[in-house]
Design an enzyme around this catalytic site. Structure first.
Site, short mmCIF file in Angstrom:
data_model
loop_
_atom_site.label_atom_id
_atom_site.label_comp_id
_atom_site.label_asym_id
_atom_site.label_seq_id
_atom_site.Cartn_x
_atom_site.Cartn_y
_atom_site.Cartn_z
N THR A 13 0.80 -1.22 0.00
CA THR A 13 0.00 0.00 0.00
C THR A 13 0.84 1.27 0.00
O THR A 13 0.49 2.26 -0.66
CB THR A 13 -0.91 0.00 1.25
OG1 THR A 13 -1.76 -1.14 1.16
CG2 THR A 13 -1.78 1.24 1.33
N SER A 58 1.73 -7.82 -0.94
CA SER A 58 2.53 -8.80 -0.19
C SER A 58 1.80 -10.12 0.03
O SER A 58 2.39 -11.07 0.52
CB SER A 58 3.01 -8.20 1.12
OG SER A 58 2.00 -8.21 2.09
N SER A 59 0.54 -10.21 -0.35
CA SER A 59 -0.15 -11.51 -0.31
C SER A 59 0.51 -12.49 -1.28
O SER A 59 0.34 -13.70 -1.15
CB SER A 59 -1.61 -11.35 -0.71
OG SER A 59 -2.16 -10.23 -0.10
N ASP A 90 0.65 -7.13 5.00
CA ASP A 90 0.01 -8.43 5.23
C ASP A 90 0.99 -9.54 5.59
O ASP A 90 0.71 -10.37 6.45
CB ASP A 90 -0.82 -8.84 4.00
CG ASP A 90 -2.08 -7.98 3.86
OD1 ASP A 90 -2.42 -7.27 4.83
OD2 ASP A 90 -2.71 -8.01 2.78
N THR A 165 3.97 -9.94 14.73
CA THR A 165 2.77 -10.50 14.10
C THR A 165 1.91 -9.32 13.68
O THR A 165 1.85 -8.33 14.41
CB THR A 165 2.03 -11.34 15.16
OG1 THR A 165 2.65 -12.61 15.23
CG2 THR A 165 0.58 -11.53 14.90
N THR A 276 2.57 -22.04 20.36
CA THR A 276 1.26 -21.72 20.93
C THR A 276 0.44 -20.80 20.01
O THR A 276 1.01 -19.97 19.29
CB THR A 276 1.39 -21.06 22.32
OG1 THR A 276 0.09 -20.67 22.77
CG2 THR A 276 2.29 -19.84 22.32
N GLN A 277 -0.86 -20.97 20.07
CA GLN A 277 -1.76 -20.07 19.33
C GLN A 277 -1.86 -18.70 20.01
O GLN A 277 -2.34 -17.74 19.40
CB GLN A 277 -3.17 -20.68 19.27
CG GLN A 277 -3.22 -21.96 18.49
CD GLN A 277 -4.59 -22.64 18.55
OE1 GLN A 277 -5.58 -22.04 18.97
NE2 GLN A 277 -4.64 -23.88 18.13
N1 ASP Z 1 -2.48 -5.95 0.86
C1 ASP Z 1 -1.43 -5.01 1.17
C2 ASP Z 1 -0.12 -5.73 1.16
O1 ASP Z 1 0.20 -6.41 2.10
C3 ASP Z 1 -1.70 -4.34 2.46
C4 ASP Z 1 -0.64 -3.35 2.88
O2 ASP Z 1 0.27 -3.01 2.19
O3 ASP Z 1 -0.77 -2.90 4.01
O4 ASP Z 1 0.61 -5.65 0.19
#
Ligand code: ASP
Length: 341
Positions: A13, A58-59, A90, A165, A276-277
């Site tokens: 983003t 980044s997904s 992400d 995290t 651990t969760q």
């Molecule tokens: N979907 C975006 C990414 O991780 C969200 C972000 O940049 O905050 O690339």
């Protein structure tokens, strides 16, 4: 002489700008960064830029991309005092964790940052995150980087990357480090928490691990998990390592089929690491009867490692170390501050 910082742009983003005519958001040209943000000149840092040819959300992050980032750092290591990686939020904690294990012997700052709103938006958090990251990446004391670690700098905090995290999808304060204090707090001054920063004991030179083994999986335990689900995951062809996300201090259901299935897989060579969760605290196998059985099956403890750290550490170790017994030993040892032991 000004410190030199290389800005590595991967996407996310932060790097989106709005076309004034069409209104569409697209990645902006980082070669013109200094023109876009003239305030960066006031930092007294010489900024170089490297933009990946394929800018991603980044997904889409994956081990191949981590290798590319690590290579850029390796190739420019001698010419820069520090590095800032612009990255989507992400999967930022996964990338920071992976890089911490890939960049063995790191003696410079590698700071990942991004933003929740694009840098061109009036209320964007991107500008502060970027300026803070560049300043910290260039900061030296007695000729050496004060923070020679892979970090995440976000919303006034500098964290050890492999302890983080992503906790919040909306707030500017998006990251959390439940088991390690912030390395620095950014206010009027940057206040470094020196006791929390990793101390290099010897200078070994940078060794970059570029082989990762992605034959790993994560199995999260939940009430009602079926034998079929567990056995299907354990039956994945070629699986080398499994992260078992358990309850509380490392507990799992007491059903005999679970212990038997895990034991069979371990006897056949699979490494199973218990984490651990919970977002803070650690696995203590044997504390409750509900984890004694895991211990007896041969599951090993990831103590207070995050999921992001556990899965990337497993990929890096399986890619570069043999035999498996050594991988298991190192998984239970803190290599770059990812565990409190
Ligand atoms: N979907 C975006 C990414 O991780 C969200 C972000 O940049 O905050 O690339």
């Amino acid at each position: 002489m000004n410190p030199k910082v290389l800005l590595i742009y991967t996407g996310g983003t932060i790097g989106m700008v709005q076309d004034p005519k069409t209104g569409a958001w697209s990645p902006f040209d980082f070669t013109s960064l200094l023109e876009t943000m003239p305030s960066l000149r006031k930092l007294n840092v010489d900024i170089g830029t490297h933009s990946f040819s394929k800018i991603i959300d980044s997904s889409d992050m994956c081990p191949e991309y981590w290798i590319e980032i690590a290579k850029v750092i390796e190739e420019n290591y001698k010419n820069y005092d520090g590095f800032v990686v612009l990255h989507g939020t992400d999967t930022m904690s996964y990338t920071a964790s992976a890089l911490s294990f890939m960049l063995e012997g790191l003696e410079k700052s590698v700071i990942l940052t991004g933003s929740q709103l694009p840098i061109g938006v009036l209320r964007s958090d991107g500008k502060d995150n970027l300026i803070n990251s560049i300043e910290i990446a260039g900061y030296k004391e007695n000729g050496k980087a004060l923070v020679s670690e892979v970090c995440i700098c976000f919303e006034n905090n500098l964290y050890r990357g492999n302890r983080t995290t992503k906790l919040n999808a909306e707030n500017f304060n998006a990251f959390y480090s439940g088991n390690h204090p912030a390395l620095a707090e950014v206010g009027i001054h940057v206040k470094y928490n020196r006791h929390a920063i990793l101390q290099q004991t010897e200078s070994r030179g940078l060794l970059v691990h570029k082989k990762l083994d992605d034959r790993v999986a994560i199995l999260k335990i939940y009430p009602g998990i079926s034998q079929n689900t567990v056995e299907s995951i354990l039956a994945i062809d070629g699986l080398q390592g499994l992260i078992l996300e358990t309850y509380g201090s490392g507990n799992a259901p007491s059903a005999p089929w679970l212990k038997n299935a895990l034991k069979r897989a371990i006897d056949n060579g699979l490494i199973i690491l218990n984490i651990t969760q919970c977002k803070a605290g650690k696995v203590e196998m044997g504390k409750y009867q509900a984890s004694v059985e895991l211990l007896e099956a041969g599951v090993i403890s990831g103590e207070d490692m995050t999921t992001e750290s556990a899965v990337t550490k497993m990929m890096v170790l399986l890619g570069s170390i043999t035999p498996k017994s050594k991988v298991a030993e190192l998984l239970q040892t803190s290599l770059c501050g990812e565990m409190s032991n």
